[in-house]
Every structure is written in C-alpha cells, then in structure tokens.
Design a protein around this motif. Structure first.
Motif, PDB file in Angstrom:
ATOM      1  N   ARG A 200      12.320   0.693   5.019  1.00 46.32           N
ATOM      2  CA  ARG A 200      11.813   0.137   3.759  1.00 46.32           C
ATOM      3  C   ARG A 200      12.866  -0.780   3.134  1.00 46.32           C
ATOM      4  O   ARG A 200      14.047  -0.459   3.090  1.00 46.32           O
ATOM      5  N   GLY A 201      12.422  -1.933   2.673  1.00 43.68           N
ATOM      6  CA  GLY A 201      13.332  -2.864   2.026  1.00 43.68           C
ATOM      7  C   GLY A 201      14.049  -3.802   2.979  1.00 43.68           C
ATOM      8  O   GLY A 201      14.755  -4.708   2.543  1.00 43.68           O
TER       9      GLY A 201
ATOM     10  N   TYR B  15      -4.289  -3.030  -2.110  1.00 45.22           N
ATOM     11  CA  TYR B  15      -2.896  -3.475  -2.043  1.00 45.22           C
ATOM     12  C   TYR B  15      -2.722  -4.935  -1.602  1.00 45.22           C
ATOM     13  O   TYR B  15      -1.655  -5.508  -1.802  1.00 45.22           O
TER      14      TYR B  15
ATOM     15  N   LYS C 221       1.846   0.997   0.717  1.00 42.55           N
ATOM     16  CA  LYS C 221       2.547   1.103  -0.563  1.00 42.55           C
ATOM     17  C   LYS C 221       3.908   0.406  -0.553  1.00 42.55           C
ATOM     18  O   LYS C 221       4.383  -0.037  -1.605  1.00 42.55           O
ATOM     19  N   ASN C 222       4.541   0.282   0.640  1.00 41.67           N
ATOM     20  CA  ASN C 222       5.950  -0.124   0.671  1.00 41.67           C
ATOM     21  C   ASN C 222       6.279  -1.320   1.546  1.00 41.67           C
ATOM     22  O   ASN C 222       7.410  -1.793   1.516  1.00 41.67           O
TER      23      ASN C 222
ATOM     24  N   LYS D 241      10.535   5.148   6.716  1.00 38.25           N
ATOM     25  CA  LYS D 241      11.133   5.118   5.386  1.00 38.25           C
ATOM     26  C   LYS D 241      12.507   4.462   5.402  1.00 38.25           C
ATOM     27  O   LYS D 241      12.886   3.762   4.449  1.00 38.25           O
TER      28      LYS D 241
ATOM     29  N   TYR E 267       1.847   4.981   3.533  1.00 37.51           N
ATOM     30  CA  TYR E 267       3.208   4.576   3.177  1.00 37.51           C
ATOM     31  C   TYR E 267       3.420   3.090   3.451  1.00 37.51           C
ATOM     32  O   TYR E 267       4.062   2.379   2.659  1.00 37.51           O
TER      33      TYR E 267
END
Length: 279
Positions: free
Chosen positions: A150-151, A215, A190-191, A147, A187
């Motif tokens: 992410r990004g 996805y 989704k990300n 997490k 996860y």
C-alpha cells in the motif's frame, strides 16, 4: 495427442506467432491479451538467458505489430532458484526494454517458498512504472503482502492460485479461498487505484463491479484463455477493461496440470478432455 488437446483449449499454440495471432484475435473484439511464453524452473543459467532473450523479442514483436498486450513471466524461468541476482538482472533488463516500448510486464507468483524472493525482485522494478505482480488469495500470507505494498507504485493482479500447498501456508477449501479473495479485493478497492481482478467466479466479478460503482478505480478484469472467453467479450462490450491470459510455447505441461488441478473432480477433467477430443 494430449498436447493437441491441451493446446486447443487453454494454450494458443507452441510458437510466439501463435500467441501473437491469438492476441490480435482478442484485440479485434476489444480485449487486451496477457501473453505468457510458457516456461519455469530452468535447469541452468544459459536457459535463463535464453528465456530473457525470448521475452525481449516478444516485447519487440508486440510493439512492431501494434498489438494490445501485456506480458506475464515467471521468475524461475529467468533463474530465480539458481541465482537470485542474475535472475533480477534478467528481469530488470526485460522491464527496462519494455518500458521504452510502453509495454507492461507482470510477474506470475509461484509456490509459497518463492514469494519472499519474488516480491523483493519486483520492488526493484517499481521505479520504471510498467511492472505488476500477481498475488494468490489461497496463500495465508498474501493479505499481509498486499498491505505492505500500500502506498507504493505496485500494481497487483489478484488470483485465487493453483499450486498444491500445505494447510499451514494455504487455505485449502474453496469457501476459504473465495472468502479470502473477497477480503483482499475489498482491500484493493479501498487502498489501490489501479489493479486487476483475475477470476472466473461470477459472484466475485459481480462484487467487484458493485465495488467499483462506489470507488471508481482503474480496474481490469482478467480471465484465462479458453475458460470464459464469451463472457469476457460481453463484459468488454459493456465498457469494462478486460484482458485474457494467453500462454504459448512447448513447455506447456506445468501450466496444463495446474488448469486440470483447478477443475472440480475427476469427472470434470474427463469430460473436459472428452469434449476437446470431439471438437
């Protein structure tokens, strides 16, 4: 004798030529290789510098041979436990050289006490665009590590994990590990846009294929050499991107013991070795 048995099943051989030869063989059936020059826990910085040189040479050989292959390495082979900053320097030198040749470099995750340092060094390579990291679903912290990425430009290879860890830092039962892998995989879909699902678990692979119908991510399916190579060929033949992790080198003991640890019980291990001896 044991070296021959192990090498015949999971390890391409003891030399770089052996690894490159296996990678070329996989390329011919539409599969990309992830080459790993076996080594970890070097005892001095001279050995770490030597390991760096071997990976630089591997990059050169992949490029000159037009072989479709990524490279996976362990930071303890580059001196992580001895000197973090020198390890980082060794690693970044490899990544920068590989970037000029269009070759992707993976960090293989090791024991839990090395995770923080490993992720810190990995982040320093994100700017080059050709660096990925392995996260292990059996570690309790891994979902938080995922997490936190992410990004970013992080590229994750998700595995179950094969080290022996205590229950306070790791899930111990097969069900717990599989359930956490599935959670982390969802996860990812989704990300993240690009990642690798590294497992031989058919139920997880089927789940990933179903998720990607929805996805539409850039997914690679990865497996270890000598485990499900024929299935990997079929998966590749159906249009999926598939890689096989191909280790080579003389320092094979740690890798081989982890593969044996993954086997479910002494009988499985015995039968595996017996089959190798008979082939």
């Amino acid at each position: 004798m044991l070296e021959k048995l192990i090498a015949g099943r999971w390890i391409a051989g003891t030399t770089m030529n052996d690894g490159l030869r296996k990678a070329a063989e996989l390329n011919r059936v539409g599969i990309r290789a992830i080459l790993n020059n076996l080594g970890e826990d070097v005892k001095d910085l001279e050995a770490a510098a030597s390991a760096k040189g071997e990976y630089i040479e591997l990059v050169r050989r992949i490029g000159s041979g037009r072989i479709k292959a990524d490279i996976a390495l362990k930071l303890t082979d580059l001196g992580l436990v001895l000197d973090k900053e020198k390890c980082k320097k060794n690693y970044l030198e490899i990544v920068r050289y590989a970037a000029r040749h269009g070759i992707f470099i993976w960090i293989d995750m090791e024991e839990h006490y090395l995770v923080e340092r490993t992720i810190g060094i990995y982040k320093s390579a994100l700017q080059y665009g050709n660096a990925g990291i392995c996260l292990q679903a059996y570690l309790r912290r891994s979902i938080s590590d995922m997490k936190a990425m992410r990004g970013s430009r992080a590229v994750i290879r998700l595995v179950k994990g094969a080290y022996s860890e205590s229950a306070d830092v790791a899930y111990r039962s097969r069900k717990e590990i599989t359930d956490n892998y599935a959670k982390m995989m969802v996860y990812l879909f989704k990300n993240f846009v690009k990642f690798t699902i590294a497992t031989h678990d058919q139920s997880l692979i089927d789940m990933a294929l179903h998720l990607n119908d929805r996805y539409k991510r850039r997914v690679t399916y990865a497996m270890l050499n000598g485990v499900r190579n024929r299935y990997a060929e079929r998966l590749s033949g159906s249009g999926e991107d598939v890689s096989i992790y191909v280790p080579f080198g003389r320092d094979w003991t740690g890798y081989a013991l982890r593969r044996l640890h993954e086997a479910s019980g002494i009988r499985t291990v015995f039968n595996s070795l017996l089959n190798l001896a008979q082939n």
